[in-house]
Design an enzyme around this catalytic site. Structure first.
Site, PDB file in Angstrom:
ATOM      1  CB  CYS A  80      -0.640  -0.177   0.898  1.00 45.81           C
ATOM      2  SG  CYS A  80      -1.687   1.279   0.999  1.00 45.81           S
TER       3      CYS A  80
ATOM      4  CB  CYS B 229      -0.085   2.488   4.466  1.00 43.92           C
ATOM      5  SG  CYS B 229      -1.445   1.454   3.377  1.00 43.92           S
ATOM      6  CG  ASP B 230       3.449   0.625   4.396  1.00 42.64           C
ATOM      7  OD1 ASP B 230       3.007   2.094   5.505  1.00 42.64           O
ATOM      8  OD2 ASP B 230       3.225  -0.116   4.342  1.00 42.64           O
TER       9      ASP B 230
END
Ligand code: NDP
Length: 316
Positions: free
Chosen positions: A135, A138-139
């Protein structure tokens, strides 16, 4: 006492909330089990540019918040639990959650969506979260000014790669073939991005890393293989994002409802009816073809209408 609802919706993406919106406007008693990822997959995407009605796009998490509020406005409610078992062998149906609570309902709408697939190569579990991610939203932030890789040749891979150029100094897309599934516009966007380069006919055989003095693990390199020549190489890597598609979240229903070989729930004709009376399916859990927020939302609407008519015929 066991809580009873006319409709229990399992899953809280565009399909689930659209079903909740329609069912609650039909004055049905409806509850949404939000599961372990409230709002579904769109909460881990960036900008959604292709949902009609949002001329200038909208961020995925914000969009799902709007979906939820709109559904709640008409009386549906959310339960922030994950359903861990279902008994669909008799009515009322019985659902059990991870909080060990039991719920009964007259009908079920399955909208459990799908989840990211992983490669299964050596080291993947070990370095997941320590350099490997599925993701970018997200990261991606953690990889500022670093060189990262993205695996895949579809729209997800293109979207992730493009997004990662906001942070990374360089993004290399690894694709196992020389042809791409990605739509032309998304592929061209990456081809025209000076921070992105492509390595075609390439697969990741192993993730290699080290354990730091702090005890934390860290990915350091990748063992790649050319899928045509079988030639192997080891390249340094700060991070890698696996973007190779999704798997339907339907394990909960395995052996209990008709599915295809890959786990997509089968619905009858153009409807949301499953082989179990009173159980309806919508969204990515039953759609291996279109898998878009807008098609999921449309099928959620269908499921609510099907359930409403079915409840009316059964219970008046
Ligand atoms: P796709 O199935 O379209 O693509 C998956 C990619 O991963 C393919 O290139 C495939 O390679 C590769 N792959 C699969 N398994 C492996 C493996 N084990 N090892 C290496 N590579 C592998 O999935 P996507 O998630 O990209 O897209 C799904 C749907 O969602 C599509 O309809 C897409 O259009 C849509 N989508 C739309 C977006 C948008 O419009 N904003 C954004 C993201 C997705 P191969 O081609 O060789 O099979």
């Amino acid at each position: 006492m066991t809580e009873h609802h006319q409709i229990c919706i399992i899953g809280s993406g565009p399909a689930g909330f659209t079903a909740a919106l329609y069912a609650s406007r039909a004055r049905l008693n409806v509850v949404v089990f939000e599961g372990h990822q409230p709002g579904g997959q769109l909460t881990i995407t960036t900008e959604v540019e292709n949902y009609p009605g949002f001329e200038h796009g909208i961020m995925g998490p914000e969009m799902m918040d709007v979906f939820r509020k709109q559904a709640h406005r008409f009386g549906s409610s959310s339960i922030y639990e994950t359903i861990t078992s279902v008994d669909m062998s008799k009515r009322p149906f019985t659902l059990t959650s991870d909080s060990n609570k039991t719920y009964t309902c007259d009908s079920i709408i399955i909208s459990t969506g799908a989840a990211a697939k992983l490669l299964g190569s050596k080291g993947e579990q070990e370095y997941m979260g320590f350099g490997i991610s599925a993701c970018a939203t997200c990261d991606g932030f953690f990889f500022r000014n670093q060189h990262v890789y993205v695996v895949g040749g579809g729209d997800t891979a293109m979207e992730e790669a493009n997004y990662l150029t906001r942070f990374a100094s360089k993004v290399t897309i690894l694709h196992r073939r020389d042809e791409f599934r990605a739509s032309k516009i998304m592929l061209e966007r990456c081809q025209n991005n000076p921070k992105i380069e492509f390595m075609i006919n390439t697969t990741v055989d192993e993730y290699i890393g080290e354990t730091l003095p702090t005890g934390l693990r860290k990915l350091t390199s990748l063992k790649l293989r050319n899928t045509v020549t079988n030639e192997e190489s080891i390249v340094p890597a700060d991070g890698i994002f696996v973007a190779i598609g999704h798997k339907p979240n339907t394990d909960l229903f395995k052996g209990k409802i008709d599915m295809d070989d890959t786990g997509y729930i089968q619905t009858v004709g153009k409807s949301s009816f499953t082989n179990i009376e009173g159980v309806f399916a919508c969204g990515d859990a039953q759609d291996s073809v279109y898998r878009q927020a807008i098609t999921a939302a449309g099928s959620g609407c269908m499921a609510a209408i099907d359930a409403e008519r079915w409840l009316e015929a059964q219970y008046g």
